[in-house]
Design a protein around this motif. Sequence first.
Motif, PDB file in Angstrom:
ATOM      1  N   THR A 152       0.816  -1.216   0.000  1.00 57.86           N
ATOM      2  CA  THR A 152       0.000   0.000   0.000  1.00 57.86           C
ATOM      3  C   THR A 152       0.846   1.261   0.000  1.00 57.86           C
ATOM      4  N   ALA A 171      -8.214  -1.069  -0.086  1.00 57.22           N
ATOM      5  CA  ALA A 171      -8.292  -1.368  -1.514  1.00 57.22           C
ATOM      6  C   ALA A 171      -7.251  -2.411  -1.923  1.00 57.22           C
ATOM      7  N   VAL A 172      -6.050  -2.283  -1.391  1.00 58.87           N
ATOM      8  CA  VAL A 172      -5.001  -3.258  -1.697  1.00 58.87           C
ATOM      9  C   VAL A 172      -5.366  -4.623  -1.112  1.00 58.87           C
ATOM     10  N   ASP A 174      -8.337  -5.815  -0.570  1.00 62.36           N
ATOM     11  CA  ASP A 174      -9.403  -6.382  -1.416  1.00 62.36           C
ATOM     12  C   ASP A 174      -8.830  -6.927  -2.715  1.00 62.36           C
ATOM     13  N   GLU A 175      -7.847  -6.243  -3.270  1.00 62.33           N
ATOM     14  CA  GLU A 175      -7.233  -6.670  -4.536  1.00 62.33           C
ATOM     15  C   GLU A 175      -6.638  -8.067  -4.418  1.00 62.33           C
ATOM     16  N   PHE A 176      -6.131  -8.388  -3.227  1.00 63.16           N
ATOM     17  CA  PHE A 176      -5.502  -9.691  -3.029  1.00 63.16           C
ATOM     18  C   PHE A 176      -6.385 -10.642  -2.223  1.00 63.16           C
TER      19      PHE A 176
END
Length: 231
Positions: A152, A171-172, A174-176
């Motif tokens: 992040t 957000a990061v 959630d991305e992973f």
Amino acid sequence: MNDEVDLPSMRVGYGAADPTGKDGVAANLDPSWLVGDPPWRSLFDAWLADAIAAGVVEPNAMIVGTVDADGRPATRTVLCKGVSDAGIVFFTGYDSDKGRAIAAHPYASATFPWIAMERQIHVRGRVVKVDPAETQAYWNSRPRGSQLSATTSDQSRPIASRDALEAAAAAVSDEFGGPLSSTTVPVPEQWGGYRIEPDVVEFWQGRADRLHNRARAIRDGDSWRVERLQP
């Protein structure tokens, strides 16, 4: 300065009344304690082990000093994550303040301040990036949350607020796949390890009346010399 704080009178009585010192050392630190190749390694390992056994909070914490492109020094506390005959390893963002300073002047100092044990170790030398495989191995050992935070952070860059930082982290995550996911978080491109390759390693032992002991090993070509310093 707050007039109620009498900084000049603040003193720690190293060694106390006991000539052996509060750290239990039965003899004064002497250059003869620095033996082997390199001569600093065995005493470094012994003192680090003592700090761990004594319950020092984050005994691997060290103050790292660098100089930026304009010649201005800066220090900050980072965690040592590896010690070998080759040197002292830590990990950070390559584009952080310290990373940019190292790129400009690839030399640094590191001090392990075990003041409660009346000991310090000071290291100075050239800084090199560690092999990518070493960075990957350490990254794999990090908790997932630490991996996500490093991914992040645009380290040392301004951000508008704590809320903005937490939103970016979410957000990061959630991305992973979230904090409990098994999805691999790759090592960020601008993140990795540095090794300080010592030219100088100094050991400090606090003694009564500020008559401290200092001994250092200095690299001299392919060999080392050891000497006592005045306090």
